[in-house]
Design a protein around this motif. Structure first.
Motif, PDB file in Angstrom:
ATOM      1  N   LEU A 117       0.807  -1.216   0.000  1.00 33.44           N
ATOM      2  CA  LEU A 117       0.000   0.000   0.000  1.00 33.44           C
ATOM      3  C   LEU A 117       0.841   1.268   0.000  1.00 33.44           C
ATOM      4  O   LEU A 117       0.383   2.320  -0.437  1.00 33.44           O
ATOM      5  CB  LEU A 117      -0.946   0.008   1.200  1.00 33.44           C
ATOM      6  CG  LEU A 117      -2.270  -0.724   0.984  1.00 33.44           C
ATOM      7  CD1 LEU A 117      -3.079  -0.746   2.264  1.00 33.44           C
ATOM      8  CD2 LEU A 117      -3.062  -0.092  -0.136  1.00 33.44           C
ATOM      9  N   ARG A 118       2.076   1.187   0.473  1.00 29.64           N
ATOM     10  CA  ARG A 118       2.949   2.353   0.404  1.00 29.64           C
ATOM     11  C   ARG A 118       3.251   2.704  -1.045  1.00 29.64           C
ATOM     12  O   ARG A 118       3.324   3.890  -1.411  1.00 29.64           O
ATOM     13  CB  ARG A 118       4.236   2.107   1.190  1.00 29.64           C
ATOM     14  CG  ARG A 118       4.020   1.990   2.691  1.00 29.64           C
ATOM     15  CD  ARG A 118       5.262   1.501   3.392  1.00 29.64           C
ATOM     16  NE  ARG A 118       5.583   0.122   3.032  1.00 29.64           N
ATOM     17  CZ  ARG A 118       6.617  -0.562   3.524  1.00 29.64           C
ATOM     18  NH1 ARG A 118       7.429   0.019   4.393  1.00 29.64           N
ATOM     19  NH2 ARG A 118       6.820  -1.816   3.161  1.00 29.64           N
ATOM     20  N   ASP A 119       3.387   1.687  -1.884  1.00 30.72           N
ATOM     21  CA  ASP A 119       3.593   1.940  -3.310  1.00 30.72           C
ATOM     22  C   ASP A 119       2.337   2.531  -3.950  1.00 30.72           C
ATOM     23  O   ASP A 119       2.422   3.444  -4.779  1.00 30.72           O
ATOM     24  CB  ASP A 119       3.971   0.640  -4.030  1.00 30.72           C
ATOM     25  CG  ASP A 119       5.378   0.171  -3.689  1.00 30.72           C
ATOM     26  OD1 ASP A 119       6.189   0.998  -3.241  1.00 30.72           O
ATOM     27  OD2 ASP A 119       5.660  -1.027  -3.879  1.00 30.72           O
ATOM     28  N   VAL A 120       1.182   1.987  -3.577  1.00 30.57           N
ATOM     29  CA  VAL A 120      -0.074   2.523  -4.103  1.00 30.57           C
ATOM     30  C   VAL A 120      -0.199   3.997  -3.740  1.00 30.57           C
ATOM     31  O   VAL A 120      -0.536   4.838  -4.586  1.00 30.57           O
ATOM     32  CB  VAL A 120      -1.282   1.733  -3.560  1.00 30.57           C
ATOM     33  CG1 VAL A 120      -2.591   2.354  -4.047  1.00 30.57           C
ATOM     34  CG2 VAL A 120      -1.203   0.274  -3.987  1.00 30.57           C
ATOM     35  N   ALA A 121       0.074   4.328  -2.481  1.00 35.59           N
ATOM     36  CA  ALA A 121      -0.040   5.713  -2.024  1.00 35.59           C
ATOM     37  C   ALA A 121       0.919   6.631  -2.770  1.00 35.59           C
ATOM     38  O   ALA A 121       0.547   7.746  -3.166  1.00 35.59           O
ATOM     39  CB  ALA A 121       0.213   5.788  -0.519  1.00 35.59           C
ATOM     40  N   GLU A 122       2.139   6.195  -2.962  1.00 34.19           N
ATOM     41  CA  GLU A 122       3.117   7.035  -3.656  1.00 34.19           C
ATOM     42  C   GLU A 122       2.748   7.233  -5.115  1.00 34.19           C
ATOM     43  O   GLU A 122       2.959   8.306  -5.682  1.00 34.19           O
ATOM     44  CB  GLU A 122       4.511   6.437  -3.507  1.00 34.19           C
ATOM     45  CG  GLU A 122       5.059   6.553  -2.087  1.00 34.19           C
ATOM     46  CD  GLU A 122       6.404   5.876  -1.914  1.00 34.19           C
ATOM     47  OE1 GLU A 122       7.140   5.732  -2.918  1.00 34.19           O
ATOM     48  OE2 GLU A 122       6.731   5.484  -0.777  1.00 34.19           O
ATOM     49  N   VAL A 123       2.182   6.204  -5.737  1.00 31.45           N
ATOM     50  CA  VAL A 123       1.701   6.351  -7.112  1.00 31.45           C
ATOM     51  C   VAL A 123       0.568   7.364  -7.162  1.00 31.45           C
ATOM     52  O   VAL A 123       0.536   8.250  -8.024  1.00 31.45           O
ATOM     53  CB  VAL A 123       1.246   4.989  -7.675  1.00 31.45           C
ATOM     54  CG1 VAL A 123       0.437   5.177  -8.964  1.00 31.45           C
ATOM     55  CG2 VAL A 123       2.449   4.095  -7.957  1.00 31.45           C
ATOM     56  N   VAL A 124      -0.382   7.257  -6.236  1.00 30.30           N
ATOM     57  CA  VAL A 124      -1.515   8.192  -6.198  1.00 30.30           C
ATOM     58  C   VAL A 124      -1.023   9.628  -6.072  1.00 30.30           C
ATOM     59  O   VAL A 124      -1.483  10.531  -6.797  1.00 30.30           O
ATOM     60  CB  VAL A 124      -2.472   7.845  -5.041  1.00 30.30           C
ATOM     61  CG1 VAL A 124      -3.464   8.988  -4.793  1.00 30.30           C
ATOM     62  CG2 VAL A 124      -3.220   6.550  -5.330  1.00 30.30           C
ATOM     63  N   VAL A 125      -0.082   9.867  -5.171  1.00 33.25           N
ATOM     64  CA  VAL A 125       0.420  11.225  -4.957  1.00 33.25           C
ATOM     65  C   VAL A 125       1.165  11.731  -6.183  1.00 33.25           C
ATOM     66  O   VAL A 125       1.009  12.894  -6.582  1.00 33.25           O
ATOM     67  CB  VAL A 125       1.318  11.264  -3.704  1.00 33.25           C
ATOM     68  CG1 VAL A 125       2.033  12.610  -3.591  1.00 33.25           C
ATOM     69  CG2 VAL A 125       0.487  11.008  -2.459  1.00 33.25           C
ATOM     70  N   ALA A 126       1.959  10.877  -6.807  1.00 34.27           N
ATOM     71  CA  ALA A 126       2.669  11.286  -8.026  1.00 34.27           C
ATOM     72  C   ALA A 126       1.683  11.642  -9.129  1.00 34.27           C
ATOM     73  O   ALA A 126       1.907  12.592  -9.898  1.00 34.27           O
ATOM     74  CB  ALA A 126       3.605  10.178  -8.483  1.00 34.27           C
ATOM     75  N   VAL A 127       0.580  10.916  -9.208  1.00 36.66           N
ATOM     76  CA  VAL A 127      -0.446  11.213 -10.216  1.00 36.66           C
ATOM     77  C   VAL A 127      -1.137  12.528  -9.891  1.00 36.66           C
ATOM     78  O   VAL A 127      -1.363  13.370 -10.770  1.00 36.66           O
ATOM     79  CB  VAL A 127      -1.459  10.054 -10.293  1.00 36.66           C
ATOM     80  CG1 VAL A 127      -2.668  10.454 -11.131  1.00 36.66           C
ATOM     81  CG2 VAL A 127      -0.801   8.809 -10.876  1.00 36.66           C
ATOM     82  N   LEU A 128      -1.483  12.729  -8.621  1.00 33.37           N
ATOM     83  CA  LEU A 128      -2.137  13.974  -8.208  1.00 33.37           C
ATOM     84  C   LEU A 128      -1.270  15.185  -8.526  1.00 33.37           C
ATOM     85  O   LEU A 128      -1.766  16.246  -8.912  1.00 33.37           O
ATOM     86  CB  LEU A 128      -2.436  13.944  -6.712  1.00 33.37           C
ATOM     87  CG  LEU A 128      -3.583  13.037  -6.257  1.00 33.37           C
ATOM     88  CD1 LEU A 128      -3.550  12.858  -4.746  1.00 33.37           C
ATOM     89  CD2 LEU A 128      -4.924  13.605  -6.695  1.00 33.37           C
ATOM     90  N   ALA A 129       0.038  15.030  -8.346  1.00 30.91           N
ATOM     91  CA  ALA A 129       0.958  16.146  -8.534  1.00 30.91           C
ATOM     92  C   ALA A 129       1.552  16.196  -9.933  1.00 30.91           C
ATOM     93  O   ALA A 129       2.382  17.058 -10.220  1.00 30.91           O
ATOM     94  CB  ALA A 129       2.092  16.052  -7.509  1.00 30.91           C
ATOM     95  N   GLY A 130       1.116  15.293 -10.805  1.00 28.30           N
ATOM     96  CA  GLY A 130       1.758  15.172 -12.107  1.00 28.30           C
ATOM     97  C   GLY A 130       1.139  15.981 -13.222  1.00 28.30           C
ATOM     98  O   GLY A 130       1.394  15.695 -14.406  1.00 28.30           O
ATOM     99  N   GLY A 131       0.309  16.981 -12.872  1.00 28.89           N
ATOM    100  CA  GLY A 131      -0.325  17.770 -13.922  1.00 28.89           C
ATOM    101  C   GLY A 131      -1.223  16.894 -14.775  1.00 28.89           C
ATOM    102  O   GLY A 131      -1.951  16.045 -14.266  1.00 28.89           O
ATOM    103  N   ASP A 132      -1.147  17.075 -16.095  1.00 30.00           N
ATOM    104  CA  ASP A 132      -1.995  16.265 -16.980  1.00 30.00           C
ATOM    105  C   ASP A 132      -1.262  15.035 -17.502  1.00 30.00           C
ATOM    106  O   ASP A 132      -1.737  14.354 -18.409  1.00 30.00           O
ATOM    107  CB  ASP A 132      -2.506  17.108 -18.150  1.00 30.00           C
ATOM    108  CG  ASP A 132      -1.369  17.681 -18.998  1.00 30.00           C
ATOM    109  OD1 ASP A 132      -0.175  17.401 -18.702  1.00 30.00           O
ATOM    110  OD2 ASP A 132      -1.669  18.416 -19.956  1.00 30.00           O
ATOM    111  N   ARG A 133      -0.108  14.725 -16.931  1.00 29.23           N
ATOM    112  CA  ARG A 133       0.706  13.619 -17.423  1.00 29.23           C
ATOM    113  C   ARG A 133      -0.041  12.289 -17.412  1.00 29.23           C
ATOM    114  O   ARG A 133       0.109  11.465 -18.326  1.00 29.23           O
ATOM    115  CB  ARG A 133       1.978  13.509 -16.575  1.00 29.23           C
ATOM    116  CG  ARG A 133       2.918  12.398 -17.021  1.00 29.23           C
ATOM    117  CD  ARG A 133       4.217  12.447 -16.257  1.00 29.23           C
ATOM    118  NE  ARG A 133       5.153  11.470 -16.739  1.00 29.23           N
ATOM    119  CZ  ARG A 133       6.396  11.339 -16.300  1.00 29.23           C
ATOM    120  NH1 ARG A 133       6.848  12.158 -15.367  1.00 29.23           N
ATOM    121  NH2 ARG A 133       7.191  10.401 -16.783  1.00 29.23           N
TER     122      ARG A 133
END
Length: 293
Positions: free
Chosen positions: A174-190
């Motif tokens: 779940l730590r990986d899931v959370a980090e992916v979610v945050v990277a997506v949230l902060a990734g603009g429209d990427r």
């Protein structure tokens, strides 16, 4: 990790830091299994976190609590409290996504389940909202072995009873899931308009997973496979509502049929590194004493 991979991962961290300046993200289920980790990872990345749970006055089943939570935020992480594949999840996620967009919350990330056909209507409800959406489809959580209803059996009787048969799963931390979610949230429209699948780095049966926990704890632990219907009876005895039991039985009968016995590269793509391994989880978690009788 090679030097090139390290540089790539560092670039992702720096890009995330730039994109999180003055960014406020609503985290639903902020006290739950996934939401708490998303909130922690979001704060670590520099986002301003607005927790959304009943403790903070937010209730998925009470629309009057939504606007006050969403207003003024830039993005939101959506996790429905029962199962993403339930009809009530489809209805609620669709309504909340539309309300979020109307209030200026454009970026929405939904936690979904890899291989769960029943979750597709909920994902579609998100897509139809007009949001800048991303779906993160996760495999079976590694932490299901250390948190929630499965833990008691391992701790108290030394046995995990579950309808997993001999199917192989790529358990995801779940730590990986959370980090992916945050990277997506902060990734603009990427990552906008995409469904990202995340899994762990290798396939294990439930029995093999229990064996790794056994090795980490030094205890004799066992796995006993039962049918989904038998497990449903146990859930009902545990106090799970009948309608939820029926949904879970249906999910177990489908999701644990081997359809998820493959690896996904979402963690590597988004974070620039391999996902955490189950053996590391077992060793680290055993040290907390959660599986001690």
């Amino acid at each position: 990790m090679t030097s090139k991979a390290q540089d790539k991962a560092q670039d992702k961290v720096q890009n995330t830091a730039r994109n999180t300046r003055d960014m406020t993200v609503v985290v639903t289920g902020a006290t739950g299994r996934t939401g708490s980790r998303v909130a922690e990872a979001a704060r670590a990345a520099g986002l301003a976190v607005r927790p959304a749970s009943r403790a903070q006055g937010f209730d998925w089943r009470d629309r009057s609590t939504w606007a006050g939570t969403l207003r003024g935020a830039d993005a939101a992480y959506l996790v429905y409290p029962t199962d993403v594949g339930s009809p009530e999840a489809t209805h609620a996620v669709g309504l909340l996504a539309h309300e979020a967009v109307s209030l200026g919350v454009r970026r929405l990330v939904l936690l979904s389940s890899r291989g769960e056909v029943q979750a597709r209507p909920t994902e579609e409800a998100l897509r139809e909202s007009g949001a800048q959406w991303t779906v993160v489809r996760a495999s079976w959580f590694t932490q299901n072995f250390s948190e929630g209803p499965l833990v008691a059996g391992l701790r108290e009787s030394g046995e995990l009873v579950f309808p997993g048969g001999a199917v192989r799963e790529p358990f995801v931390d779940l730590r990986d899931v959370a980090e992916v979610v945050v990277a997506v949230l902060a990734g603009g429209d990427r990552y906008a308009g995409r469904a990202l699948a995340v899994s762990g780095p290798r396939l294990l049966t439930f029995g093999e997973a229990v064996a790794e926990i056994s090795a980490a704890t030094g205890r004799e632990l066992a796995y006993r496979a039962v049918t989904a219907r038998e497990y449903g009876s146990d859930l009902a005895a545990f106090g799970v509502p009948a309608e939820e039991v029926e949904l879970l039985v249906e999910l177990f009968e489908s999701l644990l049929d081997g359809r998820n016995s493959y690896l996904s590269d979402g963690v590597q793509e988004v974070l620039g590194r391999a996902p955490r391994d189950f053996a590391d989880f077992a060793r680290e978690t055993a040290a907390t004493g959660v599986w001690k009788p």
